[in-house]
Design a protein around this motif. Structure first.
Motif, PDB file in Angstrom:
ATOM      1  N   ILE A 189      59.581  38.273  55.097  1.00  0.00           N
ATOM      2  CA  ILE A 189      60.752  37.408  54.983  1.00  0.00           C
ATOM      3  C   ILE A 189      60.458  36.048  55.619  1.00  0.00           C
ATOM      4  O   ILE A 189      59.999  35.966  56.769  1.00  0.00           O
ATOM      5  CB  ILE A 189      61.970  38.052  55.663  1.00  0.00           C
ATOM      6  CG1 ILE A 189      62.298  39.380  54.977  1.00  0.00           C
ATOM      7  CG2 ILE A 189      63.175  37.114  55.643  1.00  0.00           C
ATOM      8  CD1 ILE A 189      63.319  40.204  55.718  1.00  0.00           C
ATOM      9  N   LEU A 246      63.478  36.329  51.035  1.00  0.00           N
ATOM     10  CA  LEU A 246      62.466  37.356  50.829  1.00  0.00           C
ATOM     11  C   LEU A 246      61.264  36.733  50.128  1.00  0.00           C
ATOM     12  O   LEU A 246      61.398  36.160  49.045  1.00  0.00           O
ATOM     13  CB  LEU A 246      63.036  38.512  50.005  1.00  0.00           C
ATOM     14  CG  LEU A 246      62.068  39.664  49.705  1.00  0.00           C
ATOM     15  CD1 LEU A 246      61.656  40.363  50.997  1.00  0.00           C
ATOM     16  CD2 LEU A 246      62.697  40.655  48.737  1.00  0.00           C
ATOM     17  N   ALA A 302      57.370  41.949  48.765  1.00  0.00           N
ATOM     18  CA  ALA A 302      57.571  43.346  49.168  1.00  0.00           C
ATOM     19  C   ALA A 302      56.366  44.154  48.712  1.00  0.00           C
ATOM     20  O   ALA A 302      55.851  43.966  47.602  1.00  0.00           O
ATOM     21  CB  ALA A 302      58.853  43.895  48.561  1.00  0.00           C
ATOM     22  N   PRO A 355      61.801  44.223  44.365  1.00  0.00           N
ATOM     23  CA  PRO A 355      62.987  45.036  44.619  1.00  0.00           C
ATOM     24  C   PRO A 355      64.057  44.762  43.562  1.00  0.00           C
ATOM     25  O   PRO A 355      64.045  43.687  42.929  1.00  0.00           O
ATOM     26  CB  PRO A 355      63.443  44.560  46.010  1.00  0.00           C
ATOM     27  CG  PRO A 355      62.227  43.920  46.607  1.00  0.00           C
ATOM     28  CD  PRO A 355      61.488  43.315  45.467  1.00  0.00           C
ATOM     29  N   VAL A 359      57.711  50.784  53.060  1.00  0.00           N
ATOM     30  CA  VAL A 359      57.775  49.479  52.410  1.00  0.00           C
ATOM     31  C   VAL A 359      57.684  48.386  53.475  1.00  0.00           C
ATOM     32  O   VAL A 359      58.312  48.482  54.535  1.00  0.00           O
ATOM     33  CB  VAL A 359      59.076  49.307  51.600  1.00  0.00           C
ATOM     34  CG1 VAL A 359      59.184  47.890  51.053  1.00  0.00           C
ATOM     35  CG2 VAL A 359      59.123  50.308  50.451  1.00  0.00           C
ATOM     36  N   ARG A 360      56.905  47.384  53.170  1.00  0.00           N
ATOM     37  CA  ARG A 360      56.787  46.231  54.053  1.00  0.00           C
ATOM     38  C   ARG A 360      57.454  45.040  53.365  1.00  0.00           C
ATOM     39  O   ARG A 360      57.046  44.629  52.275  1.00  0.00           O
ATOM     40  CB  ARG A 360      55.323  45.901  54.338  1.00  0.00           C
ATOM     41  CG  ARG A 360      54.522  47.053  54.883  1.00  0.00           C
ATOM     42  CD  ARG A 360      53.071  46.650  55.073  1.00  0.00           C
ATOM     43  NE  ARG A 360      52.199  47.798  55.195  1.00  0.00           N
ATOM     44  CZ  ARG A 360      50.877  47.726  55.309  1.00  0.00           C
ATOM     45  NH1 ARG A 360      50.278  46.538  55.295  1.00  0.00           N
ATOM     46  NH2 ARG A 360      50.156  48.819  55.398  1.00  0.00           N
ATOM     47  N   TYR A 361      58.465  44.501  54.021  1.00  0.00           N
ATOM     48  CA  TYR A 361      59.162  43.329  53.506  1.00  0.00           C
ATOM     49  C   TYR A 361      58.748  42.114  54.329  1.00  0.00           C
ATOM     50  O   TYR A 361      58.872  42.115  55.563  1.00  0.00           O
ATOM     51  CB  TYR A 361      60.677  43.515  53.595  1.00  0.00           C
ATOM     52  CG  TYR A 361      61.222  44.587  52.685  1.00  0.00           C
ATOM     53  CD1 TYR A 361      61.384  44.352  51.320  1.00  0.00           C
ATOM     54  CD2 TYR A 361      61.578  45.837  53.187  1.00  0.00           C
ATOM     55  CE1 TYR A 361      61.898  45.333  50.483  1.00  0.00           C
ATOM     56  CE2 TYR A 361      62.091  46.818  52.359  1.00  0.00           C
ATOM     57  CZ  TYR A 361      62.246  46.560  51.006  1.00  0.00           C
ATOM     58  OH  TYR A 361      62.742  47.533  50.171  1.00  0.00           O
ATOM     59  N   VAL A 365      66.276  46.884  50.892  1.00  0.00           N
ATOM     60  CA  VAL A 365      65.918  45.539  51.348  1.00  0.00           C
ATOM     61  C   VAL A 365      66.734  45.217  52.601  1.00  0.00           C
ATOM     62  O   VAL A 365      67.952  45.427  52.622  1.00  0.00           O
ATOM     63  CB  VAL A 365      66.204  44.497  50.250  1.00  0.00           C
ATOM     64  CG1 VAL A 365      65.913  43.093  50.759  1.00  0.00           C
ATOM     65  CG2 VAL A 365      65.380  44.799  49.000  1.00  0.00           C
TER      66      VAL A 365
END
Length: 237
Positions: free
Chosen positions: A152, A121, A124, A138, A148-150, A112
């Motif tokens: 925010i 966040l 995810a 996560p 991985v696409r986070y 992360v």
């Protein structure tokens, strides 16, 4: 009418009265006061001083102007702040203009990213071979993940443009009622209280240049309430 920018603001009652008299004599019907950026530094030897925004001295000069305008029959309008758009030192980063930030990690361990002050966040998504996307919580990463696409909830970092001395700070989150209330309580109320004896005909925001702002904390909840479906699963699209 005309726009009346107070640079600094470095104003004196004598000069304000002089300019008000010139407006009246010239057939101008009124004005809108907008305190903006200083043109010069304070110079005590010359007696030149910028009045800090919302200081007692500044508010006294604003009151003087409003009352003098009324006596002259001039319309008085007021920018409810300094510079543009609304914001300033009373706006913490948690109430500043928001944006949705996307961070893509394509190498294990797909950690992360750092979440800064004013950030949170939102969601995810793990991407597998073949393009399949799966939401997850996560820190546990689904098997077979290649990226991985986070998403925010973040901030634009935009500061008030052309602010006068003492009015510098973050632009507020214009989609957030708490941010607006905080601004109006500290800035708007002080300005209007100062001219309570000669209220402005109109109040004004100089310009709505909230660049890059596309998010606010309760956007997913409001979206679902108004549109009937959840926005979050659609973020990867």
């Amino acid at each position: 009418m005309m726009r009346w920018w107070w640079f600094g603001p470095a104003v004196t009652k004598a000069q304000l009265q002089h300019e008000l008299d010139l407006m009246k004599a010239g057939g101008i019907g009124g004005f809108e006061v907008q305190p903006v950026y200083p043109l010069a530094l304070d110079d005590h030897e010359r007696g030149f001083r910028n009045l800090p925004f919302l200081s007692p001295e500044f508010l006294e000069h604003l009151r003087f102007t409003a009352e003098s305008a009324r006596k002259l029959g001039l319309r008085f309008d007021l920018t409810l702040g300094s510079g543009w758009p609304y914001g300033g030192p009373e706006i913490p980063v948690t109430l500043a203009a928001g944006r949705l930030k996307l961070v893509v990690t394509a190498k294990p361990p797909f950690s992360v990213p750092d979440i800064g002050n004013g950030e949170r966040l939102v969601a995810a998504f793990a991407e597998r071979e073949g393009g399949e996307v799966e939401a997850f919580t996560p820190p546990k990463i689904p098997a077979g993940t290649k990226a991985v696409r986070y998403f925010i909830s973040s901030r634009t970092g935009q500061m008030v443009k052309r602010a006068s001395v003492g009015a510098e700070g973050f632009v507020l989150d214009h989609y957030n009622r708490r941010a607006l209330d905080a601004y109006l309580a500290r800035t708007g109320s002080k300005l209007l209280d100062a001219v309570a004896g000669a209220k402005p005909a109109a109040i004004f925001c100089d310009s709505l240049e909230a660049f890059g702002s596309d998010w606010t904390e309760d956007l997913p909840e409001e979206f679902k309430r108004r549109r009937g479906y959840d926005l979050i699963p659609l973020l990867p699209r």
